[in-house]
Design a protein around this motif. Structure first.
Motif, PDB file in Angstrom:
ATOM      1  N   UNK A  44     -28.655 -47.908  -0.931  1.00 57.62           N
ATOM      2  CA  UNK A  44     -27.734 -48.707  -0.482  1.00 57.62           C
ATOM      3  C   UNK A  44     -26.496 -47.989  -0.605  1.00 57.62           C
ATOM      4  N   UNK A  45     -26.232 -47.194  -1.762  1.00 57.62           N
ATOM      5  CA  UNK A  45     -24.923 -46.477  -2.025  1.00 57.62           C
ATOM      6  C   UNK A  45     -24.876 -45.498  -1.024  1.00 57.62           C
ATOM      7  N   UNK A  46     -25.923 -44.943  -0.553  1.00 60.48           N
ATOM      8  CA  UNK A  46     -25.881 -43.831   0.629  1.00 60.48           C
ATOM      9  C   UNK A  46     -25.289 -44.668   2.041  1.00 60.48           C
ATOM     10  N   UNK A  47     -25.933 -45.611   2.148  1.00 62.07           N
ATOM     11  CA  UNK A  47     -25.317 -46.360   3.486  1.00 62.07           C
ATOM     12  C   UNK A  47     -23.861 -46.824   3.229  1.00 62.07           C
ATOM     13  N   UNK A  48     -23.368 -47.283   2.260  1.00 59.38           N
ATOM     14  CA  UNK A  48     -21.795 -47.345   1.944  1.00 59.38           C
ATOM     15  C   UNK A  48     -21.153 -45.993   2.260  1.00 59.38           C
ATOM     16  N   UNK A  49     -21.559 -45.059   1.654  1.00 60.85           N
ATOM     17  CA  UNK A  49     -20.955 -43.923   1.816  1.00 60.85           C
ATOM     18  C   UNK A  49     -20.853 -43.360   3.227  1.00 60.85           C
ATOM     19  N   UNK A  50     -22.029 -43.516   3.715  1.00 60.41           N
ATOM     20  CA  UNK A  50     -22.061 -43.052   5.250  1.00 60.41           C
ATOM     21  C   UNK A  50     -21.470 -44.078   6.090  1.00 60.41           C
ATOM     22  N   UNK A  51     -20.887 -45.297   5.869  1.00 58.40           N
ATOM     23  CA  UNK A  51     -20.334 -46.063   6.703  1.00 58.40           C
ATOM     24  C   UNK A  51     -18.833 -45.670   6.354  1.00 58.40           C
ATOM     25  N   UNK A  60     -16.756 -44.569   9.812  1.00 57.48           N
ATOM     26  CA  UNK A  60     -15.362 -45.278  10.166  1.00 57.48           C
ATOM     27  C   UNK A  60     -14.351 -44.121  10.162  1.00 57.48           C
ATOM     28  N   UNK A  61     -14.283 -43.383   9.371  1.00 55.25           N
ATOM     29  CA  UNK A  61     -12.997 -42.556   9.345  1.00 55.25           C
ATOM     30  C   UNK A  61     -13.272 -41.465  10.375  1.00 55.25           C
ATOM     31  N   UNK A  62     -14.755 -41.022  10.562  1.00 57.66           N
ATOM     32  CA  UNK A  62     -14.761 -40.120  11.638  1.00 57.66           C
ATOM     33  C   UNK A  62     -14.518 -40.714  13.105  1.00 57.66           C
ATOM     34  N   UNK A  63     -14.836 -41.897  13.196  1.00 67.06           N
ATOM     35  CA  UNK A  63     -14.475 -42.687  14.489  1.00 67.06           C
ATOM     36  C   UNK A  63     -13.147 -43.135  14.682  1.00 67.06           C
ATOM     37  N   UNK A  64     -12.251 -43.332  13.509  1.00 66.24           N
ATOM     38  CA  UNK A  64     -10.924 -43.251  13.815  1.00 66.24           C
ATOM     39  C   UNK A  64     -10.214 -42.336  14.064  1.00 66.24           C
ATOM     40  N   UNK A  65     -10.603 -40.874  13.513  1.00 69.70           N
ATOM     41  CA  UNK A  65     -10.039 -39.795  13.771  1.00 69.70           C
ATOM     42  C   UNK A  65     -10.265 -39.113  15.155  1.00 69.70           C
ATOM     43  N   UNK A  66     -11.613 -39.404  15.503  1.00 72.42           N
ATOM     44  CA  UNK A  66     -12.038 -38.908  17.091  1.00 72.42           C
ATOM     45  C   UNK A  66     -11.024 -39.893  18.025  1.00 72.42           C
ATOM     46  N   UNK A  67     -11.153 -41.011  17.739  1.00 75.18           N
ATOM     47  CA  UNK A  67     -10.189 -42.051  18.896  1.00 75.18           C
ATOM     48  C   UNK A  67      -8.878 -41.361  18.679  1.00 75.18           C
ATOM     49  N   UNK A  68      -8.222 -41.088  17.658  1.00 74.61           N
ATOM     50  CA  UNK A  68      -6.946 -40.685  17.782  1.00 74.61           C
ATOM     51  C   UNK A  68      -6.728 -39.441  18.224  1.00 74.61           C
ATOM     52  N   UNK A  69      -7.568 -38.402  18.157  1.00 76.52           N
ATOM     53  CA  UNK A  69      -7.507 -37.232  18.776  1.00 76.52           C
ATOM     54  C   UNK A  69      -7.921 -37.258  20.164  1.00 76.52           C
ATOM     55  N   UNK A  70      -8.649 -38.153  20.883  1.00 73.99           N
ATOM     56  CA  UNK A  70      -8.667 -38.527  22.147  1.00 73.99           C
ATOM     57  C   UNK A  70      -7.357 -39.181  22.753  1.00 73.99           C
ATOM     58  N   UNK A 113     -28.572 -37.710   7.923  1.00 71.41           N
ATOM     59  CA  UNK A 113     -29.182 -37.969   6.693  1.00 71.41           C
ATOM     60  C   UNK A 113     -30.225 -38.576   6.166  1.00 71.41           C
ATOM     61  N   UNK A 114     -30.249 -39.894   7.013  1.00 76.34           N
ATOM     62  CA  UNK A 114     -31.488 -40.726   6.341  1.00 76.34           C
ATOM     63  C   UNK A 114     -32.828 -40.251   6.870  1.00 76.34           C
ATOM     64  N   UNK A 115     -32.781 -39.388   8.030  1.00 76.17           N
ATOM     65  CA  UNK A 115     -34.104 -38.825   8.563  1.00 76.17           C
ATOM     66  C   UNK A 115     -34.374 -37.521   7.171  1.00 76.17           C
ATOM     67  N   UNK A 116     -33.235 -36.851   6.764  1.00 75.97           N
ATOM     68  CA  UNK A 116     -33.503 -35.752   6.169  1.00 75.97           C
ATOM     69  C   UNK A 116     -34.045 -36.240   4.621  1.00 75.97           C
ATOM     70  N   UNK A 117     -33.522 -37.270   4.153  1.00 72.03           N
ATOM     71  CA  UNK A 117     -33.865 -37.867   2.787  1.00 72.03           C
ATOM     72  C   UNK A 117     -35.231 -38.441   3.211  1.00 72.03           C
ATOM     73  N   UNK A 118     -35.748 -39.143   4.089  1.00 72.82           N
ATOM     74  CA  UNK A 118     -37.164 -39.449   4.544  1.00 72.82           C
ATOM     75  C   UNK A 118     -38.178 -38.240   4.306  1.00 72.82           C
TER      76      UNK A 118
END
Length: 87
Positions: free
Chosen positions: A8-15, A19-29, A73-78
Motif C-alpha cells: 500500500x505504501x509503495x502504491x502511494x509513493x508510486x502514484x 503523477x509528478x512524472x506525468x505533469x512534467x512530461x506534459x509540460x515539456x511537450x 517496481x511491482x514486478x521486481x518486488x514480486x
C-alpha cells in the motif's frame, strides 16, 4: 499483513511519482509545441495548435510508457519475493 502495508505504501509513493512524472512530461511537450509554433510557418492559432498537439500526445506511446512506474517496481518486488522464498 506486513506485506499488504508495504504494498500500500509503495502504491502511494508510486502514484505520487507517476503523477509528478506525468505533469512534467506534459509540460515539456507543451513547451516544445509552443516553441515549434513560435518558430513560425504554422497557420493555425497557437492555442489550437498546442491543444491538438497535446491531444495527440495523450494517445502516444510515451504517455503509456510512464505507466512503467507502476509495473517495473511491482514486478521486481514480486520476483525478489519469489526468488528468496522458492529458489
Amino acid at each position: 499483513m506486513a506485506l499488504i502495508r508495504v504494498l500500500f505504501i509503495a502504491f502511494v509513493v508510486l502514484t505520487v511519482v507517476y503523477v509528478s512524472l506525468s505533469f512534467y512530461s506534459r509540460a515539456r511537450r507543451r513547451d516544445k509545441l509552443e516553441a515549434e509554433w513560435d518558430e513560425g510557418g504554422i497557420a493555425t492559432p497557437r492555442d489550437t495548435f498546442v491543444q491538438d498537439g497535446l491531444r495527440a500526445y495523450d494517445g502516444s506511446l510515451r504517455r503509456k510508457l510512464i505507466l512503467g512506474v507502476y509495473i517495473v517496481p511491482m514486478v521486481l518486488v514480486g520476483l525478489i519475493i519469489y526468488l528468496v522464498n522458492f529458489a
